[in-house]
Design an enzyme around this catalytic site. Structure first.
Site, mmCIF file in Angstrom:
data_model
loop_
_atom_site.group_PDB
_atom_site.id
_atom_site.type_symbol
_atom_site.label_atom_id
_atom_site.label_comp_id
_atom_site.label_asym_id
_atom_site.label_seq_id
_atom_site.Cartn_x
_atom_site.Cartn_y
_atom_site.Cartn_z
ATOM 1 N NE ARG F 109 -28.222 -40.093 1.735
ATOM 2 C CZ ARG F 109 -27.240 -39.671 2.549
ATOM 3 N NH1 ARG F 109 -26.035 -39.388 2.090
ATOM 4 N NH2 ARG F 109 -27.464 -39.540 3.840
ATOM 5 C CD GLU F 112 -26.084 -45.015 -0.711
ATOM 6 O OE1 GLU F 112 -25.398 -45.026 0.303
ATOM 7 O OE2 GLU F 112 -27.313 -44.768 -0.685
ATOM 8 C CB SER F 135 -22.971 -39.464 -24.920
ATOM 9 O OG SER F 135 -22.043 -38.406 -24.908
#
Lengths: 168, 168, 168, 168, 168, 168, 168, 168, 168, 168
Positions: F109, F112, F135
């Site tokens: 998840r 994604e 960063s």
């Protein structure tokens, strides 16, 4: 004069345009003529005196056409012979039309047979022929249909020259 | 009583230990016994009443042994039947022994046939059978050897049930 | 006469043009007509007497249209029947529209179910049916909607013929 | 007291040792006990009051055992409860046991269904539910067997909560 | 009336034409209008009453526009509303615009965070919430800027509904 | 004296042994002690004066322990300090424990989110900060839990220094 | 007034049209003008007051042009400034022009250096600087040519800010 | 007599045991001795009269040890010379210790530099040297540390023989 | 005046249009002229005073043309010299025309030789030359045909400068 | 009696233990004996009457040993003949020892030659031999060393039977 349609009564195979970018220029030419004239590979193969699979491979740019093939194709497909000569003059750049592993269910089943039985084939071939390979070049293949009470069966035969590894 | 060695005079097939981690526990058991007794798949296949390729697949964990197969294997390989029963009781977890694309030259040639002729097979099968696939499950395969003046030829036959796509 | 829009009140599904290069020529034809006429797959499925998923698959080039389907599609979408006949005459070249693993969140969830429960499905199916597979060809599928106090639930049913591995 | 074997008469599912390195420590413990006691997932599922697929997933490390599950598993499998507690205490690290695309023919068929029908499922789900996904977490699944004159049919049901994309 | 340029003084983000083939038709429409009018996502987000990231996602075809969004977009970008309606009517086909692993350095840094801290996130989330996932659907995200004596800091917040795995 | 278990009442996170081959020697040492003493990352993080995610990352070999961390870890986990010093003395070899794309649903998840919103994050960050990156090194992250009438929400904050591309 | 050709006597670098689809619109604009005017990157770099590699990166869409760069580029390349402004206004979408591993022999050699010496660089950098990374953002690079009796030597210097991992 | 620890005050680099299976037998031998004696690569490099990166590469099996190197290594690391001779006698099998793309953040930054600037390096090198490559074999590299008011800077120099493509 | 056709009697090699998108602009120009004039690489190679493989590589954009090559090519192919100059002025961007592993059976055989004999070549080369590589840059190659009673034999010679690894 | 060491003065090739898991059981047996006896492949090849590359391939499990080879190997390496017979009795499972693309710089150069010149080889071979392939099975290869004023040159010869595609 060639018969139209297939002898099985199923529609003829045509070309999915979305794979055209992976095929040589001859493929859309041949498939379009085949569609217009509604010819099966069986009919075209008879006109060329070749196996159906070889002819379908030729349509997909996977086999080389001889000068006689070109003449016969031009006639059976009613295409301009010089166009075919030009488009079919090269040496096939084989294998690029297919993504591997294949996503197409029919082709995947063939791939799966190799995946599952690959080592079994190797073991049995080695015991029958020694250390070597079955050629995929000095090779022919055909498809036959058998029918029994359980339904239809597809029978694919692969026949290749046995090449022993050279000792050097 | 079983014959030892192959009828072709070539050595029997044995197991490369480096693929053992990708095989079920039954594979080293079966292959070691086969090596000790120097039995070909042809001999074992006769003892089981099965095709050589099926038996080789069983040795590589790609086919299921029936209770009779287990009994016969125990006998022909002089193995403890209960050990075989235990190791062969599960359902095969097929396909994992082979990396695809195959690096083995012999197996690669088979893979290459699918890669090159995949769409040709599909087109001819569709014209002969309609929209569907040739089953790799309701399926059998065998290897034959032919010899002519050009040398030896390997002939592999794939025979699968035709499954039409369901309409829904 | 067909109803426009969906019965759920949600907008109809249309085609993202960026996947058109991976689809057959019929897909943009069908989806454009669907959009212009604002028809849901439910409405079209009723006109064809087929399941919604089958019709959506047909639109994406993943299922074959019968001659009646073509006639019905032409009528419900107000498309030229001969154009549809020409574009839908071939055998589907399935699977190429989807990259795997899927990036689309909705499709990924289905993929993840197979990834997580694949061996669990296999184990339970083997215990119920023996050594074999559930066919994806002799197969149908449908989607239903259930609603309870927790919200909406999607219910997908997969129904496939059980094919035992042949003994050979 | 639990019944042994499966109600279908097919052998029970066991663990292919070659995937053990991809599974948690609990998997061989559970599968060995299952094999020794010859218990089907159906029998174990009844003892746990859960679905067969959930229990098989638990055996493969793809589902979490509750404290009651652990107690019941210890009892039905005659295993030391504290061992099970220790091996099943963690949170499942799901998905790693399966290579994708799956090579196993049975699991591949399920994968192929997603590959072929993925966009069709999405289109129909979107029209029925709007923009969102079917959850694979707030989710259940089961397998049923149907038999008709054509043979056996496997019916897999996937039921997931519909989750609309949040607007933000 | 909308402000032009960004409040930070940096130029606005525009569309690299080389990714257009991976985006829906709406993306070039929206980005071109944004460029001509020199509007930042901040300005557009205010006009839509949504988060900047959501609006940028909408421009990249990764989020769905509501009818009000379409109206507001047409107004703030001075675009034809019916064109936008047509181009934004579908359900987003998410995820295809990005190759993974990402090559873009900025996006790679986010990917690397998941790669490095993925299991750490899982372990802490499991301890705080139990067995489940953080939803990426029932989810919102935002970016904030902080400045201290060491320079500027980007703060990205991910907020998702916790979904426990269903017991079945 | 440290509290045992988690404050949420959920079980503590432990180590799946099947990923041990991808982790440094310190990981099983630390996780086993954590399990024996039944300590949450929250408790350990307090003892170290660090964020929970940082401590979990340290356990997975993704963050470096300072000499004080080692002292504190030895104390809170009741481990031999010189063993920890030896196992934790090196520089982390980050990123190898995770396969990408992640198969674990929870981690997927997060992946994604980057896949879907990657370009949106980039566009908004560029407009707020100019040409550069956030960063992942000069970076911190934390997890918080929020609860409202809809349930629990996980809130992950990523905070990184903005680094503009150098002009050269 | 700028010198034409390179100071080395070698031809100038031009753009292979087959990678244009992976580059921003500015790349063919810049490279065509460079070719027509026969300018080396050395000459253009002098006109911009930047390093040659930076300028070549800018031509390939891998570095951002400042407003002064755009003015100078327009002048030295005799291009319309507003066209350049429009094409160079966005933030570079870096990294997509290169397939990794690189097939180009020259670039592969650089890749191979990282592949072979990656861990060695890490070990030495860690001993010199502690736990952290060398920034590729706060970074500059240049190429120099040295010649000795053995021939020519290319010297590439990479100079990046050291970023220690934050403790959190 | 060699100094212990690093001159920078940072701890010495040691070996992550999880990559040992990808390294030659000499690597754990060398790294363990280095750890026991607490020697930096700087110290060892001085003893061998070689560059630090070369010595670290030798430890990782990426560079060949000369007979003098072996003698010196045995002395500085207090190892049995004949053991080292045996373990270091072969030709390095380079490159296998590193997965590409690298997951390690430090190594990834170097990889990213090639990914982003690869074509820029090629263009500038071609203009300076003509058609050819910079050798990675007839090659040396070193790391230097620079410090200014902004902090520390790592400077990596790559120096390779220019090899023009042969004309044939 | 140049001879037409090949001396072997086999047709000349032409360009498969489906790989044009992976080739520089010069490739279709050169191949079309070659086809129109029906010239073999043997004939063209004689006109250029180069090896056939080098000339074929030049046609595929894998080798650089010298100014004399361009003059000679223009003459033998009857092409406009300035067009050729423009299209052949750049530095070849090598390697991109070929997918690896190659699908083309002829090229695959060469790849397979490297796959099977790679380590054997390395071992023998190391024993003959020490630690280093055979250059693929300071390199030439040629193809010869031998015929004996068994048929035709292709003989490919690879000749590369030996480059020892630098000690540093 | 065999000479020890190589005739070139370079050390003999030995086996990197980290690739042992990818090799058959015979490989460590053979390489250890070779190391103990300090024999070059040149010396062993003479004892077997075979090419050095063939012998090295046999050591890596890529070529089959004949019964005479086994006898000779046992003698020259002072190994138990029955052990060798047992370990070398199988059919080689070729290709698995090498990852492709190869990471090893020496092997990569050979791979790169195929990558860069693959189509050029095909074009020239087709013009010389027609449509077919050069066999990698009915094949031999050797390495020679040439020295001139520029240094050492490695010359690799590949000689394979030409196999025309069968017409069928």
């Amino acid at each position: 004069m060639s018969a139209t349609g297939t002898s099985s009564g199923h529609p003829i195979a045509t070309l999915d345009t979305s794979i055209v970018p992976r095929l040589p220029a001859s493929s859309p030419t041949l498939f379009e003529a085949k569609k217009i004239k509604n010819l099966s590979f069986e009919t075209i193969a008879k006109a060329l005196g070749r196996e159906e699979v070889a002819v379908a491979a030729l349509f997909y740019g996977q086999a080389k056409a001889s000068p006689e093939d070109i003449k016969n194709l031009a006639q059976v497909l009613e295409l301009d012979e010089s166009l075919l000569e030009s488009q079919l003059s090269g040496y096939p750049d084989r294998g690029r039309q297919m993504e591997m592993p294949p996503k197409e269910p029919l082709v995947y089943r063939l791939f799966e047979i190799i995946q599952n039985y690959g080592y079994a084939y190797k073991a049995v071939l080695n015991e029958k022929f020694g250390d070597g390979i079955m050629s995929a070049i000095s090779f022919s293949t055909k498809i036959e249909k058998e029918t029994d009470e359980k339904g239809d069966w597809a029978v694919i035969t692969l026949r290749g020259k046995w090449l022993p590894f050279s000792r050097f």
